[in-house]
Design a protein around this motif. Sequence first.
Motif, PDB file in Angstrom:
ATOM      1  N   ARG A 298       0.718  -1.208   0.089  1.00  0.00           N
ATOM      2  CA  ARG A 298       0.063   0.091   0.074  1.00  0.00           C
ATOM      3  C   ARG A 298       0.824   1.139   0.112  1.00  0.00           C
ATOM      4  N   LEU A 299       1.810   1.340   0.799  1.00  0.00           N
ATOM      5  CA  LEU A 299       2.924   2.352   0.819  1.00  0.00           C
ATOM      6  C   LEU A 299       3.690   2.612  -0.499  1.00  0.00           C
ATOM      7  N   VAL A 300       4.062   1.424  -1.058  1.00  0.00           N
ATOM      8  CA  VAL A 300       4.910   1.522  -2.403  1.00  0.00           C
ATOM      9  C   VAL A 300       4.012   2.380  -3.310  1.00  0.00           C
ATOM     10  N   ALA A 301       2.597   1.846  -3.363  1.00  0.00           N
ATOM     11  CA  ALA A 301       1.509   2.227  -4.373  1.00  0.00           C
ATOM     12  C   ALA A 301       1.550   3.792  -4.356  1.00  0.00           C
ATOM     13  N   ALA A 302       1.119   4.359  -2.954  1.00  0.00           N
ATOM     14  CA  ALA A 302       1.047   5.466  -2.742  1.00  0.00           C
ATOM     15  C   ALA A 302       2.016   6.461  -3.070  1.00  0.00           C
ATOM     16  N   ALA A 303       3.291   5.972  -3.055  1.00  0.00           N
ATOM     17  CA  ALA A 303       4.373   6.587  -3.153  1.00  0.00           C
ATOM     18  C   ALA A 303       4.683   6.922  -4.653  1.00  0.00           C
ATOM     19  N   LEU A 304       3.756   6.239  -5.576  1.00  0.00           N
ATOM     20  CA  LEU A 304       4.199   6.137  -6.832  1.00  0.00           C
ATOM     21  C   LEU A 304       2.887   6.920  -7.559  1.00  0.00           C
TER      22      LEU A 304
ATOM     23  N   ALA B  79      14.531  10.454 -11.389  1.00  0.00           N
ATOM     24  CA  ALA B  79      14.259   9.281 -12.445  1.00  0.00           C
ATOM     25  C   ALA B  79      15.051   7.889 -11.808  1.00  0.00           C
ATOM     26  N   ALA B  80      15.973   8.040 -11.343  1.00  0.00           N
ATOM     27  CA  ALA B  80      16.411   6.538 -10.825  1.00  0.00           C
ATOM     28  C   ALA B  80      15.732   5.893  -9.616  1.00  0.00           C
ATOM     29  N   THR B  81      15.373   6.964  -8.738  1.00  0.00           N
ATOM     30  CA  THR B  81      14.278   6.419  -7.768  1.00  0.00           C
ATOM     31  C   THR B  81      13.078   6.152  -8.168  1.00  0.00           C
ATOM     32  N   TRP B  82      12.517   6.717  -9.140  1.00  0.00           N
ATOM     33  CA  TRP B  82      11.226   6.402  -9.674  1.00  0.00           C
ATOM     34  C   TRP B  82      11.270   4.951 -10.388  1.00  0.00           C
ATOM     35  N   ARG B  83      12.482   4.754 -11.284  1.00  0.00           N
ATOM     36  CA  ARG B  83      12.653   3.599 -12.074  1.00  0.00           C
ATOM     37  C   ARG B  83      12.563   2.315 -10.801  1.00  0.00           C
ATOM     38  N   GLN B  84      13.297   2.738  -9.718  1.00  0.00           N
ATOM     39  CA  GLN B  84      13.243   1.418  -8.802  1.00  0.00           C
ATOM     40  C   GLN B  84      12.044   1.202  -8.156  1.00  0.00           C
ATOM     41  N   GLY B  85      11.372   2.343  -8.129  1.00  0.00           N
ATOM     42  CA  GLY B  85       9.748   2.032  -7.593  1.00  0.00           C
ATOM     43  C   GLY B  85       9.050   1.221  -8.646  1.00  0.00           C
ATOM     44  N   VAL B  86       9.165   1.471  -9.716  1.00  0.00           N
ATOM     45  CA  VAL B  86       8.447   0.842 -10.804  1.00  0.00           C
ATOM     46  C   VAL B  86       8.734  -0.659 -10.734  1.00  0.00           C
ATOM     47  N   VAL B  87      10.079  -0.891 -10.615  1.00  0.00           N
ATOM     48  CA  VAL B  87      10.678  -2.190 -10.682  1.00  0.00           C
ATOM     49  C   VAL B  87      10.322  -3.133  -9.424  1.00  0.00           C
TER      50      VAL B  87
ATOM     51  N   ARG C  85       1.319   8.413 -14.476  1.00  0.00           N
ATOM     52  CA  ARG C  85       2.072   8.994 -15.460  1.00  0.00           C
ATOM     53  C   ARG C  85       3.315   7.733 -15.853  1.00  0.00           C
ATOM     54  N   LEU C  86       2.811   6.772 -15.691  1.00  0.00           N
ATOM     55  CA  LEU C  86       3.799   5.657 -16.314  1.00  0.00           C
ATOM     56  C   LEU C  86       4.302   5.658 -17.552  1.00  0.00           C
ATOM     57  N   ASP C  87       3.394   5.826 -18.753  1.00  0.00           N
ATOM     58  CA  ASP C  87       4.012   5.882 -20.070  1.00  0.00           C
ATOM     59  C   ASP C  87       4.590   7.008 -20.422  1.00  0.00           C
ATOM     60  N   ASP C  88       4.359   8.144 -19.550  1.00  0.00           N
ATOM     61  CA  ASP C  88       4.989   9.401 -19.978  1.00  0.00           C
ATOM     62  C   ASP C  88       6.476   9.236 -19.452  1.00  0.00           C
TER      63      ASP C  88
ATOM     64  N   MET D  21       6.844 -12.876 -15.998  1.00  0.00           N
ATOM     65  CA  MET D  21       6.773 -11.583 -15.639  1.00  0.00           C
ATOM     66  C   MET D  21       5.303 -11.251 -15.457  1.00  0.00           C
ATOM     67  N   PRO D  22       4.903 -10.328 -14.830  1.00  0.00           N
ATOM     68  CA  PRO D  22       3.346  -9.903 -14.784  1.00  0.00           C
ATOM     69  C   PRO D  22       3.000  -9.442 -16.131  1.00  0.00           C
ATOM     70  N   ALA D  23       1.872  -9.597 -16.261  1.00  0.00           N
ATOM     71  CA  ALA D  23       1.304  -9.122 -17.936  1.00  0.00           C
ATOM     72  C   ALA D  23       1.289  -7.595 -18.101  1.00  0.00           C
ATOM     73  N   ASP D  24       1.063  -6.814 -16.909  1.00  0.00           N
ATOM     74  CA  ASP D  24       1.230  -5.470 -17.416  1.00  0.00           C
ATOM     75  C   ASP D  24       2.733  -4.967 -17.426  1.00  0.00           C
ATOM     76  N   ALA D  25       3.690  -5.665 -16.623  1.00  0.00           N
ATOM     77  CA  ALA D  25       4.853  -5.217 -16.996  1.00  0.00           C
ATOM     78  C   ALA D  25       5.338  -5.331 -18.239  1.00  0.00           C
ATOM     79  N   LEU D  26       5.177  -6.769 -18.787  1.00  0.00           N
ATOM     80  CA  LEU D  26       5.300  -7.449 -20.173  1.00  0.00           C
ATOM     81  C   LEU D  26       4.783  -6.364 -21.202  1.00  0.00           C
ATOM     82  N   ALA D  27       3.557  -5.866 -21.075  1.00  0.00           N
ATOM     83  CA  ALA D  27       3.039  -5.092 -21.872  1.00  0.00           C
ATOM     84  C   ALA D  27       3.644  -3.580 -22.128  1.00  0.00           C
ATOM     85  N   LEU D  28       4.128  -3.172 -20.787  1.00  0.00           N
ATOM     86  CA  LEU D  28       4.979  -2.044 -20.915  1.00  0.00           C
ATOM     87  C   LEU D  28       6.179  -2.023 -21.591  1.00  0.00           C
ATOM     88  N   LEU D  29       6.745  -3.309 -21.162  1.00  0.00           N
ATOM     89  CA  LEU D  29       8.132  -3.406 -21.917  1.00  0.00           C
ATOM     90  C   LEU D  29       7.880  -3.400 -23.625  1.00  0.00           C
TER      91      LEU D  29
END
Length: 198
Positions: free
Chosen positions: A117-123, A132-140, A154-157, A181-189
């Motif tokens: 819940r905290l990770v999701a709220a932080a993003l 950018a580096a912190t944000w990327r680590q959060g997404v991963v 704003r994931l795609d942006d 890999m989760p489907a949403d992560a594969l789709a983003l990739l």
Amino acid sequence: MTPDELRAVVAAVPGRAWLDEAEAQLRANPDDAGPLFARAGRKLGRQPLPDRPGWTPALAGRILLLLALSDAERTAQLYWQGDAAERLAVLHALPLLPIGNGGVPLAEDALRTNDTRLVAAALGPYAAHLDAATWRQGVVKCVFMGVPLSVVDRLDDRADAGLTAMLAALARERAAAGRRMPADALALLNRHLLRKED
């Protein structure tokens, strides 16, 4: 949620009168923030809202208390001293507060936790303040924890070559281990690999 939406959430709860008094008390005496913030769970209720997954009256009420407080230093203090539910309220409130980059250490701390819940709220929307580096680590981290990427504002942006490389490396590691890999992560990739080829 906007302040108006938050007020609509708490409009019908039995503790609404308490919340109105607590907001007025905070404006008059900000030093009362700690006890009032802690008491909100009991006064407003922790039951899930049927039409707002992940939300409770206490979460909405705590955000309204933070808006009444409107004090960056005290908001940070409430985060550091709070339990997970109280920290969650602070994280959701950050984009609504005149806090600027002052909430970055709080979001960074949330991304180091194992609380989905905290990770999701932080993003959420406040993640625009993360580098950018912190944000990327959060997404991963979301991918690792099974947090749906739909929570990332704003994931795609913001997705860039660095994130694409990290997700591609993770996909290779998982494939080698026989894991998906989760489907949403594969789709983003795939979206960003295709964009790179264009």
